[in-house]
Design an enzyme around this catalytic site. Sequence first.
Site, PDB file in Angstrom:
ATOM      1  N   TYR A 132     -11.401  11.963   3.171  1.00  0.00           N
ATOM      2  CA  TYR A 132     -12.396  11.981   4.243  1.00  0.00           C
ATOM      3  C   TYR A 132     -12.450  13.318   4.971  1.00  0.00           C
ATOM      4  CZ  TYR A 132     -12.201   6.881   3.667  1.00  0.00           C
ATOM      5  OH  TYR A 132     -12.228   5.603   3.152  1.00  0.00           O
ATOM      6  N   LYS A 179      -0.681   5.864  -4.591  1.00  0.00           N
ATOM      7  CA  LYS A 179      -1.017   5.714  -6.015  1.00  0.00           C
ATOM      8  C   LYS A 179      -0.467   6.920  -6.756  1.00  0.00           C
ATOM      9  CE  LYS A 179      -2.908   3.141  -9.208  1.00  0.00           C
ATOM     10  NZ  LYS A 179      -2.224   1.879  -9.602  1.00  0.00           N
ATOM     11  N   ASP A 212      -2.545  -1.007  -5.335  1.00  0.00           N
ATOM     12  CA  ASP A 212      -3.067  -2.244  -5.913  1.00  0.00           C
ATOM     13  C   ASP A 212      -2.073  -3.385  -5.737  1.00  0.00           C
ATOM     14  OD1 ASP A 212      -1.446  -0.726  -7.566  1.00  0.00           O
ATOM     15  OD2 ASP A 212      -2.543  -1.164  -9.403  1.00  0.00           O
ATOM     16  N   ASP A 236      -7.620   2.872   5.107  1.00  0.00           N
ATOM     17  CA  ASP A 236      -8.908   2.329   5.539  1.00  0.00           C
ATOM     18  C   ASP A 236      -9.135   0.951   4.913  1.00  0.00           C
ATOM     19  OD1 ASP A 236     -11.456   2.006   6.511  1.00  0.00           O
ATOM     20  OD2 ASP A 236     -12.340   3.661   5.389  1.00  0.00           O
ATOM     21  N   ASP A 240      -8.632  -3.064   6.851  1.00  0.00           N
ATOM     22  CA  ASP A 240      -9.691  -4.067   6.948  1.00  0.00           C
ATOM     23  C   ASP A 240      -9.268  -5.378   6.292  1.00  0.00           C
ATOM     24  OD1 ASP A 240     -11.278  -2.389   8.369  1.00  0.00           O
ATOM     25  OD2 ASP A 240     -12.849  -2.177   6.878  1.00  0.00           O
TER      26      ASP A 240
END
Length: 342
Positions: A132, A179, A212, A236, A240
């Site tokens: 971002y 990751k 994951d 992010d 959520d």
Amino acid sequence: MTVISVIAGDGIGREVVPEAIETLDALGLGLRYDVLDHVNAQSYLRTGAALSDSDLDRVRASDATLLGAVGDPRVTSPDYARGVLLRLRFELDLYVNHRAVTLLHDRLSPLRDEKRRGIDCVIVRENTEGLYAGIGGALRGSSELETALDVEVNTHAGVSRVIAYAFSIARTGVCLVDKSNAVPHGGRLWQRCWAEQCAQWPGIHATHQYVDTAAMRLVADPTAFDVIVANNSHGDILSDLAAQLGGGLGTAASANLNARTGFGLYEPVHGSAPDIAGTGSANPVGAVLSAALMIEHLGHPQEALAVRSAVARSIADRRCTPDLGGTLTTRQAGAAIRAALD
């Protein structure tokens, strides 16, 4: 006197922020508010200015900022939201996104297993780097040969400080989520910073999961986590997901922090929700709990606890908006929380 700069913003932000402020006033903390009521989409459409230098100076002069929401369907350019949110985030170096999630009532959990519903964790998201950061570009736009690049930025200083913050707030353990098996260069940096910080916090249980696996584990057993730390994009998404496990986005509070200066910007994460703006059905809980986070960081932990307890009681009694199983309007739900204050 403690000064809070207030940006209600757009949509339901303008409806829920007043409920948060009235709740703070009910605590008798003597806060003073500097309201930047002109920072909104309407002003942007008229003037082309999102957040001026003088607005930023007013924010800097305050002790903390309470933000409602930014976004309006009439504004099609991302420059407005970036000009408010990202300018505040980057110029104030708010490198921590702190998302605390606690299940507010059993009936709000989407999980079947009662023993594993009780999520009570914090997602610590790196807030100023990653994908971002806005570094990248495109070649041959709007053609079959279009090539787009978004560069993920990771620095030793940026990664180290957000991991250190995660350890500093942990009660029992910190889980690094990344990751690194598929993203080797940034992954190696995160793993090196992780090892360095683990050595400095030997009393905190440290674990690591790939993103994951962590997403699956959050759904299977959210009680397994105390603090999760992750990069901007992974944090992010996971925050959520965690918010939904705690009662939904309408209840989700967040803090954007510079842990070194102590300054924070506090906001509910539900967005401006233009589809329900003006209907009186917006849930004020996220804004009220964001205000509780704010006063906790400003040195009022007992008052923050009182607000959270009042929220939990009002929800348990179904004195809340329809999304949480009640029948109250935004204004009535805010009043119910204040009535439930100790």
